[in-house]
Design an enzyme around this catalytic site. Structure first.
Site, PDB file in Angstrom:
ATOM      1  N   TYR A  59       0.839  -1.214   0.000  1.00 36.95           N
ATOM      2  CA  TYR A  59       0.000   0.000   0.000  1.00 36.95           C
ATOM      3  C   TYR A  59       0.863   1.249   0.000  1.00 36.95           C
ATOM      4  O   TYR A  59       1.821   1.330   0.753  1.00 36.95           O
ATOM      5  CB  TYR A  59      -0.909   0.019   1.242  1.00 36.95           C
ATOM      6  CG  TYR A  59      -2.358   0.073   0.819  1.00 36.95           C
ATOM      7  CD1 TYR A  59      -2.865   1.245   0.271  1.00 36.95           C
ATOM      8  CD2 TYR A  59      -3.178  -1.039   0.897  1.00 36.95           C
ATOM      9  CE1 TYR A  59      -4.182   1.301  -0.182  1.00 36.95           C
ATOM     10  CE2 TYR A  59      -4.479  -0.997   0.459  1.00 36.95           C
ATOM     11  CZ  TYR A  59      -4.983   0.177  -0.082  1.00 36.95           C
ATOM     12  OH  TYR A  59      -6.257   0.216  -0.533  1.00 36.95           O
ATOM     13  N   GLU A  61      -0.427   4.913  -0.480  1.00 39.18           N
ATOM     14  CA  GLU A  61      -1.175   6.160  -0.699  1.00 39.18           C
ATOM     15  C   GLU A  61      -0.244   7.361  -0.602  1.00 39.18           C
ATOM     16  O   GLU A  61       0.595   7.436   0.287  1.00 39.18           O
ATOM     17  CB  GLU A  61      -2.306   6.285   0.323  1.00 39.18           C
ATOM     18  CG  GLU A  61      -3.478   5.387  -0.021  1.00 39.18           C
ATOM     19  CD  GLU A  61      -4.661   5.592   0.921  1.00 39.18           C
ATOM     20  OE1 GLU A  61      -4.531   6.350   1.891  1.00 39.18           O
ATOM     21  OE2 GLU A  61      -5.708   4.973   0.677  1.00 39.18           O
ATOM     22  N   ASP A 205      -6.338  13.476 -25.307  1.00 38.31           N
ATOM     23  CA  ASP A 205      -6.483  12.101 -24.833  1.00 38.31           C
ATOM     24  C   ASP A 205      -5.895  11.189 -25.903  1.00 38.31           C
ATOM     25  O   ASP A 205      -6.528  10.922 -26.929  1.00 38.31           O
ATOM     26  CB  ASP A 205      -7.967  11.802 -24.591  1.00 38.31           C
ATOM     27  CG  ASP A 205      -8.203  10.371 -24.110  1.00 38.31           C
ATOM     28  OD1 ASP A 205      -7.253   9.560 -24.148  1.00 38.31           O
ATOM     29  OD2 ASP A 205      -9.351  10.076 -23.714  1.00 38.31           O
ATOM     30  N   THR A 231      -4.071   5.893 -21.828  1.00 42.16           N
ATOM     31  CA  THR A 231      -3.981   4.556 -21.260  1.00 42.16           C
ATOM     32  C   THR A 231      -2.574   4.056 -21.565  1.00 42.16           C
ATOM     33  O   THR A 231      -1.874   4.615 -22.409  1.00 42.16           O
ATOM     34  CB  THR A 231      -4.976   3.574 -21.908  1.00 42.16           C
ATOM     35  OG1 THR A 231      -4.746   3.584 -23.318  1.00 42.16           O
ATOM     36  CG2 THR A 231      -6.415   3.979 -21.633  1.00 42.16           C
ATOM     37  N   LYS A 234      -2.807   0.211 -24.830  1.00 40.39           N
ATOM     38  CA  LYS A 234      -3.234   0.067 -26.237  1.00 40.39           C
ATOM     39  C   LYS A 234      -1.984   0.045 -27.113  1.00 40.39           C
ATOM     40  O   LYS A 234      -1.183  -0.882 -26.955  1.00 40.39           O
ATOM     41  CB  LYS A 234      -4.238   1.167 -26.562  1.00 40.39           C
ATOM     42  CG  LYS A 234      -5.493   1.037 -25.662  1.00 40.39           C
ATOM     43  CD  LYS A 234      -6.566   2.072 -25.897  1.00 40.39           C
ATOM     44  CE  LYS A 234      -7.693   1.891 -24.886  1.00 40.39           C
ATOM     45  NZ  LYS A 234      -8.691   2.974 -24.953  1.00 40.39           N
ATOM     46  N   ARG A 240      -2.527  -2.785 -18.198  1.00 39.78           N
ATOM     47  CA  ARG A 240      -3.734  -1.956 -18.123  1.00 39.78           C
ATOM     48  C   ARG A 240      -3.508  -0.887 -17.076  1.00 39.78           C
ATOM     49  O   ARG A 240      -3.308  -1.191 -15.901  1.00 39.78           O
ATOM     50  CB  ARG A 240      -4.940  -2.800 -17.761  1.00 39.78           C
ATOM     51  CG  ARG A 240      -5.134  -3.947 -18.723  1.00 39.78           C
ATOM     52  CD  ARG A 240      -6.528  -4.462 -18.662  1.00 39.78           C
ATOM     53  NE  ARG A 240      -7.402  -3.618 -19.420  1.00 39.78           N
ATOM     54  CZ  ARG A 240      -7.774  -3.861 -20.679  1.00 39.78           C
ATOM     55  NH1 ARG A 240      -7.344  -4.915 -21.303  1.00 39.78           N
ATOM     56  NH2 ARG A 240      -8.583  -3.042 -21.297  1.00 39.78           N
TER      57      ARG A 240
END
Ligand SMILES: *Cc1c(COP(=O)(O)O)cnc(C)c1O
Length: 424
Positions: A59, A61, A205, A231, A234, A240
């Site tokens: 973790y 954060e 984008d 992203t 692609k 991902r």
């Protein structure tokens, strides 16, 4: 089976044979089909190993050197490496590599610059935009005031004069360029000029074309757009995930919007895999890859045109082809289903000014990023166009056996092009 593959899946096979079997079946499917889904690719084994690593346990954060949990000695370095590589590759001041995927990355940009109800201008979904560019069913369309631009009916291309007209009338706070079904080069400079004139923030984008931008096969929005979202899975060929990049001026606002504005802990295994993918994309061989994607796309576009298929805008400049099947007298959906049965995977898609319904539109969307990763070149595009044409013909004539015959030929053809991360 290769030793590496067996080592990777042996524990899974023992612990959860049901899931292991399904992954095995998916590997076979991905290896036996010609995958032309424009948003998909095959990642390298290195990217896959990072994705499957122990970093998923941690973790983190916050951001490097400013975390809310202890034990970040390694994770901080992973994230800093990913950021440095993104900045170098895309030539930007700042990169946030934490967004969970493309949609949350875009939402972070809204969060950074807009208040609910503010006007956002994006490309209409049925013209090639994305859900998160203000479509009615998306939070971006429900919580903000979306206005839209499209493409010209006669050319199938974006008309910047129309974009400017809409922008002057609606005065959006945020303007978005980029989309999911745009077969032509995006004029980032032209969009930037309009955004400056109406005092809007410009978001480029580049989810679909990031790999082409990184590999020099599409102009870069860096230096034109205020913010760039993408992203990583692609054409960029990473795991991902997503990134938001910007100039120094907007860095704070973007970081605050991603965390704590929208997200909790970043997915560190994904961050590591993004770093690996960026490292791969910085290599000379990736420039060849990006160039080959476009060469293949152009060759496939020509092979389809030669067989009487109408392409939106008449062709392609990038990895993507949008076929309008109207003149072939078959809908996009039955065509896509028949092609899938014949071993060619793609998706049905609306074409601009589509006369049919969104769930059974007139078009097919095709992309060449995945087949290019397998090593296919221009010479392979003519046979692929031929298989597409045969399968569509068989669908119209309801000849199931012909679909199976094509699928068998494709299975054999695909054996010449093994996919990374799966045994033969
Ligand atoms: C794919 C895509 C997205 C969304 O990415 P997800 O990872 O599916 O959320 C956003 N914008 C564009 C232009 C895309 O093509």
């Amino acid at each position: 089976m290769t030793d590496a593959y067996e080592a990777l899946t042996a524990k899974l096979a023992a612990a959860d044979p049901e899931i292991e079997r399904l992954i095995e079946a998916e590997g076979r499917r991905e290896s036996e089909k010609i995958r032309l889904i424009a948003s998909e690719n095959y990642v390298s084994e290195a990217v896959m190993e990072a994705t499957g690593s122990i970093l998923t346990n941690k973790y983190s954060e916050g951001y490097a050197q400013k975390r809310y949990y202890e034990g970040q000695q390694n994770v901080d370095q992973v994230e800093e490496l990913a950021i440095a590589r993104a900045k170098e590759l895309f030539g930007v001041d700042h990169a946030n590599v934490q967004p969970y995927s493309g949609s949350p990355a875009n939402l972070a940009v809204y969060m950074a610059f807009l208040k609910p109800g503010d006007t956002v201008m994006g490309m209409a979904l049925d013209m090639g935009g994305h859900l998160t560019h203000g479509h009615t069913v998306s939070a971006t369309g429900k919580w903000f005031n979306p206005v839209r631009y499209g493409v010209r009916k006669d050319t199938g291309r974006i008309d910047l004069d129309e974009v400017a007209k809409v922008a002057r009338k609606e005065r959006p706070k945020l303007m978005i360029c980029g989309g999911t079904a745009i077969p032509r080069t995006i004029d980032f400079e032209g969009f930037a000029e309009i955004a400056r004139e109406v005092d809007a923030v410009l978001l480029a984008d580049i989810a679909h074309i990031a790999g082409l931008v990184a590999g020099g096969a599409h102009p870069s929005p860096a230096g034109h757009a205020d913010v760039i979202s993408t992203t990583t899975h692609k054409t960029l060929r990473g795991p991902r995930g997503a990134m938001v990049m910007c100039d120094a001026e907007h860095a704070k606002a973007i970081d605050k919007a991603v965390f704590p504005g929208l997200q909790g802990g970043p997915h560190n295994h994904t961050t590591a895999a993004i770093a690996v993918a960026l490292h791969e994309a910085a290599r000379e061989s990736f420039r060849d890859y990006a160039g080959q994607i476009v060469k293949n796309s152009r060759a496939l576009a020509k092979a389809l045109t030669d067989r009487g298929y109408d392409l939106v805008s008449g062709g392609t400049d990038n990895h993507l082809i949008l076929v309008d099947l109207t003149s072939k007298e078959i809908g996009g959906k039955p065509a896509a289903k028949a092609l899938d049965a014949a071993g060619i995977e793609l998706n049905f898609n609306a074409v601009p000014y589509d006369q049919r319904k969104p769930f059974d539109p007139s078009g097919l969307r095709i992309g060449t990023a995945a087949v290019t990763t397998r090593g296919m070149t221009e010479d392979d595009m003519d046979p692929i166009a031929d298989w597409i044409d045969r399968a569509i013909g068989a669908a119209k004539a309801e000849k199931e056996a012909e679909l199976e015959a094509v699928a068998a030929e494709i299975r054999e053809f695909c054996q010449t092009y093994p996919i990374p991360g799966w045994h033969d």
